[in-house]
Design a protein around this motif. Structure first.
Motif, PDB file in Angstrom:
ATOM      1  N   UNK A   1      -3.240  -5.732   8.690  1.00  0.00           N
ATOM      2  CA  UNK A   1      -2.615  -6.571   9.720  1.00  0.00           C
ATOM      3  C   UNK A   1      -1.094  -6.468   9.731  1.00  0.00           C
ATOM      4  N   UNK A   2      -0.466  -6.376   8.546  1.00  0.00           N
ATOM      5  CA  UNK A   2       0.999  -6.454   8.486  1.00  0.00           C
ATOM      6  C   UNK A   2       1.674  -5.116   8.208  1.00  0.00           C
ATOM      7  N   UNK A   3       1.151  -4.380   7.245  1.00  0.00           N
ATOM      8  CA  UNK A   3       1.850  -3.168   6.809  1.00  0.00           C
ATOM      9  C   UNK A   3       1.559  -1.951   7.692  1.00  0.00           C
ATOM     10  N   UNK A   4       0.322  -1.798   8.118  1.00  0.00           N
ATOM     11  CA  UNK A   4      -0.060  -0.598   8.884  1.00  0.00           C
ATOM     12  C   UNK A   4      -0.745  -0.934  10.218  1.00  0.00           C
ATOM     13  N   UNK A   5      -0.191  -1.827  11.013  1.00  0.00           N
ATOM     14  CA  UNK A   5      -0.870  -2.133  12.286  1.00  0.00           C
ATOM     15  C   UNK A   5      -0.785  -0.978  13.278  1.00  0.00           C
ATOM     16  N   UNK A   6       0.200  -0.084  13.102  1.00  0.00           N
ATOM     17  CA  UNK A   6       0.355   1.044  14.014  1.00  0.00           C
ATOM     18  C   UNK A   6      -0.770   2.068  13.888  1.00  0.00           C
ATOM     19  N   UNK A   7      -1.508   2.022  12.793  1.00  0.00           N
ATOM     20  CA  UNK A   7      -2.612   2.978  12.618  1.00  0.00           C
ATOM     21  C   UNK A   7      -3.847   2.603  13.429  1.00  0.00           C
TER      22      UNK A   7
ATOM     23  N   UNK B   1      -1.754   3.701  -0.662  1.00  0.00           N
ATOM     24  CA  UNK B   1      -0.363   3.577  -1.092  1.00  0.00           C
ATOM     25  C   UNK B   1       0.209   2.206  -0.728  1.00  0.00           C
ATOM     26  N   UNK B   2      -0.091   1.730   0.477  1.00  0.00           N
ATOM     27  CA  UNK B   2       0.386   0.403   0.886  1.00  0.00           C
ATOM     28  C   UNK B   2      -0.249  -0.682   0.022  1.00  0.00           C
ATOM     29  N   UNK B   3      -1.521  -0.492  -0.303  1.00  0.00           N
ATOM     30  CA  UNK B   3      -2.199  -1.442  -1.187  1.00  0.00           C
ATOM     31  C   UNK B   3      -1.559  -1.426  -2.575  1.00  0.00           C
ATOM     32  N   UNK B   4      -1.210  -0.241  -3.061  1.00  0.00           N
ATOM     33  CA  UNK B   4      -0.598  -0.123  -4.389  1.00  0.00           C
ATOM     34  C   UNK B   4       0.727  -0.873  -4.453  1.00  0.00           C
ATOM     35  N   UNK B   5       1.504  -0.824  -3.373  1.00  0.00           N
ATOM     36  CA  UNK B   5       2.770  -1.555  -3.341  1.00  0.00           C
ATOM     37  C   UNK B   5       2.545  -3.064  -3.443  1.00  0.00           C
ATOM     38  N   UNK B   6       1.438  -3.518  -2.873  1.00  0.00           N
ATOM     39  CA  UNK B   6       1.171  -4.965  -2.851  1.00  0.00           C
ATOM     40  C   UNK B   6       0.589  -5.475  -4.163  1.00  0.00           C
ATOM     41  N   UNK B   7      -0.201  -4.657  -4.862  1.00  0.00           N
ATOM     42  CA  UNK B   7      -0.896  -5.152  -6.067  1.00  0.00           C
ATOM     43  C   UNK B   7      -0.395  -4.523  -7.353  1.00  0.00           C
ATOM     44  N   UNK B   8       0.772  -3.886  -7.320  1.00  0.00           N
ATOM     45  CA  UNK B   8       1.241  -3.160  -8.502  1.00  0.00           C
ATOM     46  C   UNK B   8       1.479  -4.064  -9.695  1.00  0.00           C
ATOM     47  N   UNK B   9       1.703  -5.342  -9.473  1.00  0.00           N
ATOM     48  CA  UNK B   9       1.944  -6.246 -10.594  1.00  0.00           C
ATOM     49  C   UNK B   9       0.650  -6.878 -11.130  1.00  0.00           C
ATOM     50  N   UNK B  10      -0.432  -6.778 -10.365  1.00  0.00           N
ATOM     51  CA  UNK B  10      -1.695  -7.362 -10.817  1.00  0.00           C
ATOM     52  C   UNK B  10      -2.622  -6.346 -11.482  1.00  0.00           C
ATOM     53  N   UNK B  11      -2.619  -5.115 -11.010  1.00  0.00           N
ATOM     54  CA  UNK B  11      -3.520  -4.076 -11.539  1.00  0.00           C
ATOM     55  C   UNK B  11      -2.713  -2.873 -12.017  1.00  0.00           C
ATOM     56  N   UNK B  12      -3.146  -2.309 -13.096  1.00  0.00           N
ATOM     57  CA  UNK B  12      -2.473  -1.128 -13.622  1.00  0.00           C
ATOM     58  C   UNK B  12      -2.814   0.100 -12.783  1.00  0.00           C
TER      59      UNK B  12
END
Length: 154
Positions: free
Chosen positions: A22-28, A83-94
């Motif tokens: 919804x927020x990071x990749x709506x253009x896709x 990649x967009x998901x990784x930016x969002x959850x990088x502090x929760x999951x290794x």
């Protein structure tokens, strides 16, 4: 059965993937982005199976073709989504799990089953005679049946 950790990671992935769409990749995604119905994570947290639903307007054939087109779009853009998901959850999951997308057609299946059950013609059940209609009670051996709760039968 999923462990608590798998359930927590699946819930986190579902929330964050919805935000990515919804927020990071709506253009896709022209029109409405796909909805995320369910996320299942493997026991080693390496693979996440994401079940998407596609909202579309039109006949059943149009919806199916739009769903297929949306799924092709999602699968082709799997790397930017991850990649967009990784930016969002990088502090929760290794490690960000590998995402495998599936089209969830449970809503269409439920609608089809509802139509099938609605089209069934079930005959009415035969009615049992009520005690007042029981005419052979007086001729029964031992006379009429006694009432269990209440006054005597007349």
């Amino acid at each position: 059965m999923e462990s608590k950790r798998q359930q927590k990671v699946a819930s986190l992935l579902q929330q964050e993937l919805a935000a990515v769409f919804q927020r990071d990749l709506p253009h896709l995604f022209p029109g409405l982005p796909p909805g995320i119905n369910l996320v299942r994570v493997s026991p080693d947290l390496g693979v996440a199976r994401v079940y998407l639903s596609v909202l579309s307007i039109g006949s059943a054939a149009d919806k199916a073709s739009q769903g297929e087109a949306q799924m092709v779009l999602v699968k082709d853009n799997g790397k930017p989504i991850r990649q967009a998901l990784a930016k969002r959850i990088r502090r929760q999951l290794r490690i960000v799990p590998e995402l495998v997308f599936f089209l969830d057609d449970s809503a269409a299946y439920a609608a089809q089953m509802d139509r099938v059950f609605g089209d069934l013609e079930i005959p009415a059940a035969p009615t049992a005679p009520t005690p007042a209609e029981d005419t052979d009670a007086a001729t029964r051996p031992g006379g009429p049946r006694p009432r269990l709760f209440g006054g005597s039968e007349e």
